[in-house]
Design a protein around this motif. Sequence first.
Motif, PDB file in Angstrom:
ATOM      1  N   ARG A  26      49.906  37.332  32.766  1.00  0.00           N
ATOM      2  CA  ARG A  26      49.349  38.065  33.914  1.00  0.00           C
ATOM      3  C   ARG A  26      48.072  38.801  33.525  1.00  0.00           C
ATOM      4  N   VAL A  27      48.070  39.438  32.368  1.00  0.00           N
ATOM      5  CA  VAL A  27      46.866  40.115  31.882  1.00  0.00           C
ATOM      6  C   VAL A  27      45.734  39.099  31.718  1.00  0.00           C
ATOM      7  N   SER A  28      46.036  37.977  31.130  1.00  0.00           N
ATOM      8  CA  SER A  28      45.016  36.939  30.914  1.00  0.00           C
ATOM      9  C   SER A  28      44.458  36.415  32.232  1.00  0.00           C
ATOM     10  N   GLU A  29      45.347  36.208  33.199  1.00  0.00           N
ATOM     11  CA  GLU A  29      44.905  35.706  34.506  1.00  0.00           C
ATOM     12  C   GLU A  29      44.019  36.730  35.220  1.00  0.00           C
ATOM     13  N   MET A  30      44.397  37.989  35.164  1.00  0.00           N
ATOM     14  CA  MET A  30      43.588  39.020  35.814  1.00  0.00           C
ATOM     15  C   MET A  30      42.223  39.132  35.171  1.00  0.00           C
ATOM     16  N   ALA A  31      42.174  39.081  33.856  1.00  0.00           N
ATOM     17  CA  ALA A  31      40.878  39.157  33.166  1.00  0.00           C
ATOM     18  C   ALA A  31      40.027  37.933  33.477  1.00  0.00           C
ATOM     19  N   MET A  32      40.653  36.765  33.529  1.00  0.00           N
ATOM     20  CA  MET A  32      39.905  35.541  33.846  1.00  0.00           C
ATOM     21  C   MET A  32      39.295  35.630  35.239  1.00  0.00           C
ATOM     22  N   LEU A  73      37.899  45.921  37.106  1.00  0.00           N
ATOM     23  CA  LEU A  73      36.872  45.932  38.147  1.00  0.00           C
ATOM     24  C   LEU A  73      35.771  46.958  37.916  1.00  0.00           C
ATOM     25  N   THR A  74      36.026  47.959  37.101  1.00  0.00           N
ATOM     26  CA  THR A  74      34.999  48.972  36.831  1.00  0.00           C
ATOM     27  C   THR A  74      34.396  48.829  35.437  1.00  0.00           C
ATOM     28  N   SER A  75      34.747  47.773  34.757  1.00  0.00           N
ATOM     29  CA  SER A  75      34.206  47.549  33.408  1.00  0.00           C
ATOM     30  C   SER A  75      32.738  47.134  33.484  1.00  0.00           C
ATOM     31  N   ASN A  76      32.008  47.398  32.437  1.00  0.00           N
ATOM     32  CA  ASN A  76      30.612  46.970  32.368  1.00  0.00           C
ATOM     33  C   ASN A  76      30.485  45.465  32.512  1.00  0.00           C
ATOM     34  N   GLU A  77      31.424  44.746  31.952  1.00  0.00           N
ATOM     35  CA  GLU A  77      31.367  43.284  32.019  1.00  0.00           C
ATOM     36  C   GLU A  77      31.472  42.775  33.454  1.00  0.00           C
ATOM     37  N   PHE A  78      32.219  43.470  34.293  1.00  0.00           N
ATOM     38  CA  PHE A  78      32.328  43.084  35.692  1.00  0.00           C
ATOM     39  C   PHE A  78      31.100  43.530  36.484  1.00  0.00           C
ATOM     40  N   LEU A  79      30.584  44.705  36.199  1.00  0.00           N
ATOM     41  CA  LEU A  79      29.523  45.293  37.009  1.00  0.00           C
ATOM     42  C   LEU A  79      28.122  44.795  36.684  1.00  0.00           C
ATOM     43  N   TYR A  80      27.863  44.381  35.461  1.00  0.00           N
ATOM     44  CA  TYR A  80      26.522  44.031  35.025  1.00  0.00           C
ATOM     45  C   TYR A  80      26.459  42.603  34.519  1.00  0.00           C
ATOM     46  N   VAL A  81      25.391  41.920  34.889  1.00  0.00           N
ATOM     47  CA  VAL A  81      25.164  40.557  34.413  1.00  0.00           C
ATOM     48  C   VAL A  81      24.197  40.620  33.238  1.00  0.00           C
ATOM     49  N   GLU A  82      24.572  39.940  32.153  1.00  0.00           N
ATOM     50  CA  GLU A  82      23.689  39.945  30.986  1.00  0.00           C
ATOM     51  C   GLU A  82      22.722  38.786  31.063  1.00  0.00           C
TER      52      GLU A  82
END
Length: 82
Positions: A26-32, A73-82
């Motif tokens: 479940r953790v893996s699916e949510m992160a994916m 959803l509030t992580s930098n990885e979600f909010l910002y595109v590199e």
Amino acid sequence: MNNAFLDRCAASFAASTQGIADTRARVSEMAMRAWQRPLQSDETVRLVSWVQQAITVSDAPETAWSALARVLLTSNEFLYVE
């Protein structure tokens, strides 16, 4: 980032994975879904441990899963595109 809209989104996101019984899966699916990439092994270990601890101190397990959804959803990885 802690407002009613985000709370509803996180709860809905967590509920959409409620059918996955295995914590690691479940953790893996949510992160994916949030990050569009598989977790690295160290990320998986940390997030699974965090969720398990949150479940033990929570009144309801879904509260812990909603909290994980907010984290993703509030992580930098979600909010910002590199």
